[in-house]
Motif scaffolding. Sequence first.
Motif, PDB file in Angstrom:
ATOM      1  N   LEU A 221      83.723 -28.537  67.261  1.00 35.25           N
ATOM      2  CA  LEU A 221      85.169 -28.374  67.213  1.00 35.25           C
ATOM      3  C   LEU A 221      85.629 -28.081  65.788  1.00 35.25           C
ATOM      4  CD1 LEU A 221      88.046 -28.656  68.481  1.00 35.25           C
ATOM      5  CD2 LEU A 221      87.895 -31.092  67.917  1.00 35.25           C
ATOM      6  N   ARG A 222      86.503 -27.101  65.663  1.00 32.27           N
ATOM      7  CA  ARG A 222      87.114 -26.822  64.354  1.00 32.27           C
ATOM      8  C   ARG A 222      88.279 -27.781  64.177  1.00 32.27           C
ATOM      9  NH1 ARG A 222      87.818 -20.811  61.975  1.00 32.27           N
ATOM     10  NH2 ARG A 222      87.882 -21.408  59.776  1.00 32.27           N
ATOM     11  N   THR A 223      88.057 -28.827  63.414  1.00 33.13           N
ATOM     12  CA  THR A 223      89.037 -29.906  63.339  1.00 33.13           C
ATOM     13  C   THR A 223      90.248 -29.556  62.478  1.00 33.13           C
ATOM     14  OG1 THR A 223      87.789 -30.900  61.514  1.00 33.13           O
ATOM     15  CG2 THR A 223      87.331 -31.708  63.726  1.00 33.13           C
ATOM     16  N   SER A 224      90.141 -28.567  61.601  1.00 29.75           N
ATOM     17  CA  SER A 224      91.282 -28.227  60.743  1.00 29.75           C
ATOM     18  C   SER A 224      92.468 -27.782  61.577  1.00 29.75           C
ATOM     19  CB  SER A 224      90.895 -27.135  59.753  1.00 29.75           C
ATOM     20  OG  SER A 224      90.502 -25.960  60.434  1.00 29.75           O
ATOM     21  N   ASN A 225      92.217 -27.033  62.674  1.00 28.54           N
ATOM     22  CA  ASN A 225      93.294 -26.619  63.560  1.00 28.54           C
ATOM     23  C   ASN A 225      93.899 -27.818  64.277  1.00 28.54           C
ATOM     24  OD1 ASN A 225      92.660 -24.035  62.823  1.00 28.54           O
ATOM     25  ND2 ASN A 225      91.559 -23.537  64.705  1.00 28.54           N
ATOM     26  N   GLN A 226      93.047 -28.754  64.696  1.00 27.84           N
ATOM     27  CA  GLN A 226      93.523 -29.929  65.411  1.00 27.84           C
ATOM     28  C   GLN A 226      94.358 -30.824  64.494  1.00 27.84           C
ATOM     29  OE1 GLN A 226      92.818 -30.029  68.775  1.00 27.84           O
ATOM     30  NE2 GLN A 226      92.043 -28.017  68.237  1.00 27.84           N
ATOM     31  N   LYS A 227      94.008 -30.854  63.202  1.00 23.20           N
ATOM     32  CA  LYS A 227      94.752 -31.690  62.255  1.00 23.20           C
ATOM     33  C   LYS A 227      96.200 -31.253  62.156  1.00 23.20           C
ATOM     34  CE  LYS A 227      90.757 -32.748  59.331  1.00 23.20           C
ATOM     35  NZ  LYS A 227      90.103 -32.477  58.048  1.00 23.20           N
ATOM     36  N   SER A 228      96.433 -29.947  62.009  1.00 24.14           N
ATOM     37  CA  SER A 228      97.798 -29.457  61.848  1.00 24.14           C
ATOM     38  C   SER A 228      98.615 -29.706  63.104  1.00 24.14           C
ATOM     39  CB  SER A 228      97.789 -27.961  61.517  1.00 24.14           C
ATOM     40  OG  SER A 228      97.138 -27.220  62.534  1.00 24.14           O
ATOM     41  N   GLU A 239      94.581 -38.548  59.475  1.00 30.72           N
ATOM     42  CA  GLU A 239      93.335 -37.798  59.325  1.00 30.72           C
ATOM     43  C   GLU A 239      92.496 -37.814  60.593  1.00 30.72           C
ATOM     44  OE1 GLU A 239      89.565 -37.342  56.280  1.00 30.72           O
ATOM     45  OE2 GLU A 239      90.783 -39.152  56.227  1.00 30.72           O
ATOM     46  N   ILE A 240      91.974 -36.634  60.924  1.00 29.13           N
ATOM     47  CA  ILE A 240      90.998 -36.502  61.996  1.00 29.13           C
ATOM     48  C   ILE A 240      89.664 -36.214  61.331  1.00 29.13           C
ATOM     49  CG2 ILE A 240      90.296 -35.169  64.008  1.00 29.13           C
ATOM     50  CD1 ILE A 240      93.225 -34.572  64.534  1.00 29.13           C
ATOM     51  N   LEU A 241      88.678 -37.049  61.566  1.00 27.73           N
ATOM     52  CA  LEU A 241      87.385 -36.883  60.896  1.00 27.73           C
ATOM     53  C   LEU A 241      86.727 -35.570  61.298  1.00 27.73           C
ATOM     54  CD1 LEU A 241      85.852 -40.474  61.105  1.00 27.73           C
ATOM     55  CD2 LEU A 241      86.867 -39.341  59.106  1.00 27.73           C
ATOM     56  N   PRO A 242      86.100 -34.888  60.340  1.00 27.16           N
ATOM     57  CA  PRO A 242      85.396 -33.644  60.653  1.00 27.16           C
ATOM     58  C   PRO A 242      84.158 -33.917  61.486  1.00 27.16           C
ATOM     59  CG  PRO A 242      84.946 -34.307  58.393  1.00 27.16           C
ATOM     60  CD  PRO A 242      86.008 -35.235  58.911  1.00 27.16           C
ATOM     61  N   GLU A 243      83.631 -32.855  62.092  1.00 26.45           N
ATOM     62  CA  GLU A 243      82.478 -32.991  62.956  1.00 26.45           C
ATOM     63  C   GLU A 243      81.263 -32.272  62.394  1.00 26.45           C
ATOM     64  OE1 GLU A 243      83.134 -31.733  66.949  1.00 26.45           O
ATOM     65  OE2 GLU A 243      84.672 -33.234  67.369  1.00 26.45           O
ATOM     66  N   VAL A 244      80.103 -32.789  62.735  1.00 24.91           N
ATOM     67  CA  VAL A 244      78.835 -32.092  62.527  1.00 24.91           C
ATOM     68  C   VAL A 244      78.137 -32.078  63.885  1.00 24.91           C
ATOM     69  CG1 VAL A 244      76.600 -32.062  61.369  1.00 24.91           C
ATOM     70  CG2 VAL A 244      78.623 -32.845  60.140  1.00 24.91           C
ATOM     71  N   TRP A 245      77.796 -30.900  64.348  1.00 23.95           N
ATOM     72  CA  TRP A 245      77.107 -30.774  65.627  1.00 23.95           C
ATOM     73  C   TRP A 245      75.607 -30.678  65.364  1.00 23.95           C
ATOM     74  CZ3 TRP A 245      76.950 -25.667  68.890  1.00 23.95           C
ATOM     75  CH2 TRP A 245      76.227 -25.889  70.075  1.00 23.95           C
ATOM     76  N   VAL A 246      74.849 -31.574  65.947  1.00 20.40           N
ATOM     77  CA  VAL A 246      73.397 -31.522  65.834  1.00 20.40           C
ATOM     78  C   VAL A 246      72.857 -30.937  67.143  1.00 20.40           C
ATOM     79  CG1 VAL A 246      71.274 -32.812  65.492  1.00 20.40           C
ATOM     80  CG2 VAL A 246      73.367 -33.513  64.301  1.00 20.40           C
ATOM     81  N   SER A 264      86.917 -32.967  53.161  1.00 23.69           N
ATOM     82  CA  SER A 264      87.061 -34.380  53.518  1.00 23.69           C
ATOM     83  C   SER A 264      86.045 -35.216  52.750  1.00 23.69           C
ATOM     84  CB  SER A 264      86.846 -34.566  55.023  1.00 23.69           C
ATOM     85  OG  SER A 264      86.757 -35.940  55.344  1.00 23.69           O
ATOM     86  N   PRO A 265      86.461 -36.313  52.126  1.00 18.90           N
ATOM     87  CA  PRO A 265      85.520 -37.154  51.369  1.00 18.90           C
ATOM     88  C   PRO A 265      84.458 -37.809  52.246  1.00 18.90           C
ATOM     89  CG  PRO A 265      87.687 -38.206  51.535  1.00 18.90           C
ATOM     90  CD  PRO A 265      87.849 -36.816  52.034  1.00 18.90           C
ATOM     91  N   GLN A 266      84.697 -37.866  53.552  1.00 18.15           N
ATOM     92  CA  GLN A 266      83.730 -38.485  54.463  1.00 18.15           C
ATOM     93  C   GLN A 266      82.627 -37.529  54.900  1.00 18.15           C
ATOM     94  OE1 GLN A 266      87.021 -38.763  54.813  1.00 18.15           O
ATOM     95  NE2 GLN A 266      87.657 -40.777  55.533  1.00 18.15           N
TER      96      GLN A 266
END
Length: 346
Positions: A221-228, A239-246, A264-266
């Motif tokens: 998921l592209r979280t930057s769009n969901q954040k706005s 804040e919505i945490l970014p994702e990494v898909w494995v 994102s610092p996380q």
Amino acid sequence: MSPFVRNALASLVLVPIFAFIGWLLSGVSLSEEDFQKRISKKETKSVSLGWDRRSGNLLIVQLEFKPEYFTREDRFRAWLEEPLALAKEKGWLQNSTIVAFPPEIGNYFFLMDSRKELLDSENIDSAWNWALFFQRISIKNFSHILDGEAVSFTIAQDSKERYERIFGDLAKMYGVSILAGSICLPSPEVKEGKLSIKPGEWQERAYIFDSSGKFVEGSLLRTSNQKSEAAQIAGSEKEILPEVWVANLSSGRLGILFTEDLKSPQMEEIVKKTYVSKLIGLGSQEDEGKFREWIKNSSFESSGQVQFSGKVWNQEFPAKSFAKTRYGSPEPIEGQKGNLIINIFF
């Protein structure tokens, strides 16, 4: 009121109406002659890192973006196939190969079979609004002329089917896994190798097709769009945490992320917790070089970034695709504009 004055006033109303109707009926799609005039073909450059140990490889495909390629399905497909054919000639396509196309590639399918006026729009929002307008007054969607959401869903359905058909066919034809950039769709969901949508929240997600042409389970998921959108609804910048898909592929586990999420610092901690040794970044248009610098100082076994090159409407793509081995430096050293394929052996 005299008949002359009455007829003159009527003509002032009717002439613009008939002129508008004539303009609607006179619309044509981009002809092959116009297509060839607008497209200037350039040589596809190539870079290869590492050596073939028969343990798989990642092929990064940077394409020079031209909206004209999206006007017809055969043009779009030929655009994608050119670098694949070159990679095949070089022996870079194997059963365990992962081919990565640029993000957002599925977001422009609304241009398919459209009037050529859309190509001269001021920006992508204007092009979308015109596409929606012409779809609403078309015979196919005339019953929904006042329902923009229903027509938008019809466009999304057509885009989904093209996305699935084209990338699925290419993955099957070349016998590789394809990370097919990303596409924005309403309430998308992958089940048993197939993608479905339904009216609801639009999300931009990246998907992978396996060598049989089916969707690999999962997505990014592209979280930057969901954040706005979430901020507008909630009235806050929660804040919505970014994702990494494995993704679990035949060549091993591959971590995939949108590079803009590195803001994102996380994010770095999230990546560490995946324990992946191979990482691919879907590059942002607002590239600040942060992802490249981070990868340069990392110890990933194999990593890289894929982006578009070129300009479209009021947007410019950075053309900063690269790949890196554990002990090497990012290649190419500097961004190379135009079509580029980068092969990295695992």
